[in-house]
Design an enzyme around this catalytic site. Structure first.
Site, PDB file in Angstrom:
ATOM      1  CB  SER A  76      -1.018   0.015   1.263  1.00 31.08           C
ATOM      2  OG  SER A  76      -1.201   1.343   1.431  1.00 31.08           O
ATOM      3  CG  HIS A 101      -3.828  -1.884  -1.458  1.00 32.24           C
ATOM      4  ND1 HIS A 101      -4.909  -2.945  -1.617  1.00 32.24           N
ATOM      5  CD2 HIS A 101      -4.156  -1.131  -0.160  1.00 32.24           C
ATOM      6  CE1 HIS A 101      -5.900  -2.469  -0.410  1.00 32.24           C
ATOM      7  NE2 HIS A 101      -5.268  -1.604  -0.065  1.00 32.24           N
ATOM      8  CG  ASP A 103      -5.012   2.267   0.545  1.00 35.19           C
ATOM      9  OD1 ASP A 103      -5.934   1.343   0.842  1.00 35.19           O
ATOM     10  OD2 ASP A 103      -3.946   1.932   1.206  1.00 35.19           O
ATOM     11  CG  MET A 105      -8.923   6.625   1.977  1.00 29.98           C
ATOM     12  SD  MET A 105      -8.048   6.836   3.474  1.00 29.98           S
ATOM     13  CE  MET A 105      -7.034   5.488   3.602  1.00 29.98           C
ATOM     14  CG  HIS A 135      -8.939  -0.576  -0.156  1.00 22.99           C
ATOM     15  ND1 HIS A 135      -8.250  -0.592   1.159  1.00 22.99           N
ATOM     16  CD2 HIS A 135     -10.213  -0.876  -0.014  1.00 22.99           C
ATOM     17  CE1 HIS A 135      -9.213  -1.003   2.228  1.00 22.99           C
ATOM     18  NE2 HIS A 135     -10.472  -0.861   1.679  1.00 22.99           N
ATOM     19  CG  MET A 137     -11.267   2.363   2.278  1.00 24.20           C
ATOM     20  SD  MET A 137      -9.653   2.464   3.025  1.00 24.20           S
ATOM     21  CE  MET A 137      -8.638   2.686   1.648  1.00 24.20           C
ATOM     22  CG  MET A 206     -10.843  -3.584   5.610  1.00 27.43           C
ATOM     23  SD  MET A 206      -9.318  -2.875   4.778  1.00 27.43           S
ATOM     24  CE  MET A 206      -8.610  -1.919   5.834  1.00 27.43           C
ATOM     25  CG  ASP A 240      -5.580  -3.173   3.537  1.00 26.96           C
ATOM     26  OD1 ASP A 240      -4.465  -2.753   4.084  1.00 26.96           O
ATOM     27  OD2 ASP A 240      -6.309  -2.440   2.609  1.00 26.96           O
TER      28      ASP A 240
HETATM   29  C1  DX5 Z   1      -6.040   1.372   5.624  1.00 26.12           C
HETATM   30  C2  DX5 Z   1      -5.633   1.077   4.319  1.00 26.12           C
HETATM   31  C3  DX5 Z   1      -4.455   0.225   4.165  1.00 26.12           C
HETATM   32  C4  DX5 Z   1      -3.143   0.661   4.827  1.00 26.12           C
HETATM   33  C5  DX5 Z   1      -2.069  -0.228   5.050  1.00 26.12           C
HETATM   34  O1  DX5 Z   1      -7.367   1.922   5.498  1.00 26.12           O
HETATM   35  O2  DX5 Z   1      -6.748   0.594   3.326  1.00 26.12           O
HETATM   36  O3  DX5 Z   1      -4.171  -0.279   3.023  1.00 26.12           O
HETATM   37  O4  DX5 Z   1      -2.702   1.936   4.320  1.00 26.12           O
HETATM   38  O5  DX5 Z   1      -1.065   0.362   5.791  1.00 26.12           O
HETATM   39  P1  DX5 Z   1      -0.176  -0.448   7.045  1.00 26.12           P
HETATM   40  O6  DX5 Z   1       0.257  -1.752   6.448  1.00 26.12           O
HETATM   41  O7  DX5 Z   1       0.535   0.569   7.536  1.00 26.12           O
HETATM   42  O8  DX5 Z   1      -1.446  -0.715   8.059  1.00 26.12           O
HETATM   43 ZN    ZN Z   2      -6.020  -0.518   1.804  1.00 26.91          ZN
END
Ligand code: DX5
Ligand code: ZN
Length: 287
Positions: A76, A101, A103, A105, A135, A137, A206, A240
């Site tokens: 990520s 990956h 993220d 948001m 991903h 969110m 998650m 994750d």
């Molecule tokens: C959290 C994200 C993850 C996160 C993973 O909401 O979806 O992908 O960034 O990072 P680590 O491995 O540091 O928890």
């Molecule tokens: Zn993620």
């Protein structure tokens, strides 16, 4: 297709069944080609049915208990230097990452804001041949399907919690040429995803509350992974949140095979070793 045509089509497919035609047919007729050709293990070759109830005309049942999944490590980039995203991403790939990956948001579904399709598209322009998972969110994942497909995303993973019609959104993702990932927050029961597994390429459990990198791994999510692996031996199961060298054994033993790791990989002095070691642990439980 009219029912009679459909019946004839299915009958002729059964006659020349190689054991994996069913989803190949489904894929060729219902899905646009994936933008990239990275092998996604068995999930592209047969639907996920519980081991006890899979009754396929082609005899896929015989294969359903065989583990044909692969270990994949997807860093990520959330906690990477986003001002140097392309270089940071390329470094991770050069160090052996199987996929990236990303993220996304929206500040509503989670209390944080990251980036959207314009940035993913810029990244794709710099990195042509890596496998991208977004991903999502976000409150309304349906809204971003077309722009993310256009940006070159391969796997579109969205949370089922805010979505009213998960099957419809999944179909739209497939029609846009992407693979479907279904994500569950820690508070969501794994049974909630069961009725959609047949349409999914991957299920993401998650292991932190989504929103931020660098949180502590929630080992109490492992029963969800175990349940999925027990019932769907060939399903790609992703974890994750808080996953790294210290927690990988727990994830792998429970049955996860797609591993997202943020801070543990991005911040490592030897990224190659961390990625390779984690892949080795996952692989050791698959064999
Ligand atoms: C959290 C994200 C993850 C996160 C993973 O909401 O979806 O992908 O960034 O990072 P680590 O491995 O540091 O928890
Ligand atoms: Zn993620």
């Amino acid at each position: 297709m009219y029912p009679a045509c459909f019946a004839i089509r299915m009958f002729s497919l059964c006659l020349r069944c190689p054991g994996s035609h069913c989803l190949r047919y489904k894929t060729s007729k219902l899905r646009a080609p994936a933008p990239l050709s990275l092998t996604l293990t068995r999930t592209t070759a047969s639907p996920h049915r519980p081991v006890s109830s899979q009754t396929n005309c082609c005899g896929c049942q015989k294969n359903s208990k065989k583990m044909s999944i692969q270990a994949k490590i997807g860093p990520s980039i959330l906690n990477a230097d986003l001002a140097n995203l392309a270089a940071e991403s390329q470094k991770l790939l050069d160090n052996g990452a199987d996929y990236l990956h990303l993220d996304v948001m929206d500040g509503n579904f989670v209390p944080n804001l990251t980036f959207g399709h314009p940035m993913v598209k810029c990244l794709r322009n710099k990195i042509k041949d890596a496998f991208f998972e977004t991903h999502m969110m976000v409150d309304n994942p349906e809204q971003w399907i077309a722009p993310m497909a256009d940006a070159g995303v391969n796997l579109y993973t969205f949370h089922i919690e805010p979505v009213e019609d998960v099957a419809k959104v999944s179909r739209k993702i497939q029609e846009a040429g992407m693979k479907v990932g279904l994500a569950l927050k820690p508070g969501t029961k794994v049974e909630e995803v069961q009725k959609y597994i047949d349409i999914a390429d991957l299920v993401l459990i998650m292991t932190v509350e989504p929103g931020f990198g660098g949180q502590s791994f929630m080992a109490d999510m492992m029963p969800k992974v175990e349940w999925l692996r027990k019932n769907y031996p060939n399903l790609d199961i992703e974890v994750d949140g808080g996953v790294g060298p210290k927690t990988i054994d727990c994830c792998a033993k429970s049955g996860a095979n797609w591993i997202v790791s943020g801070t543990a990989v991005v911040g490592a002095s030897d990224q190659r070793k961390v990625i390779s070691d984690m892949r080795g642990v996952v692989q050791s439980y698959i064999k």
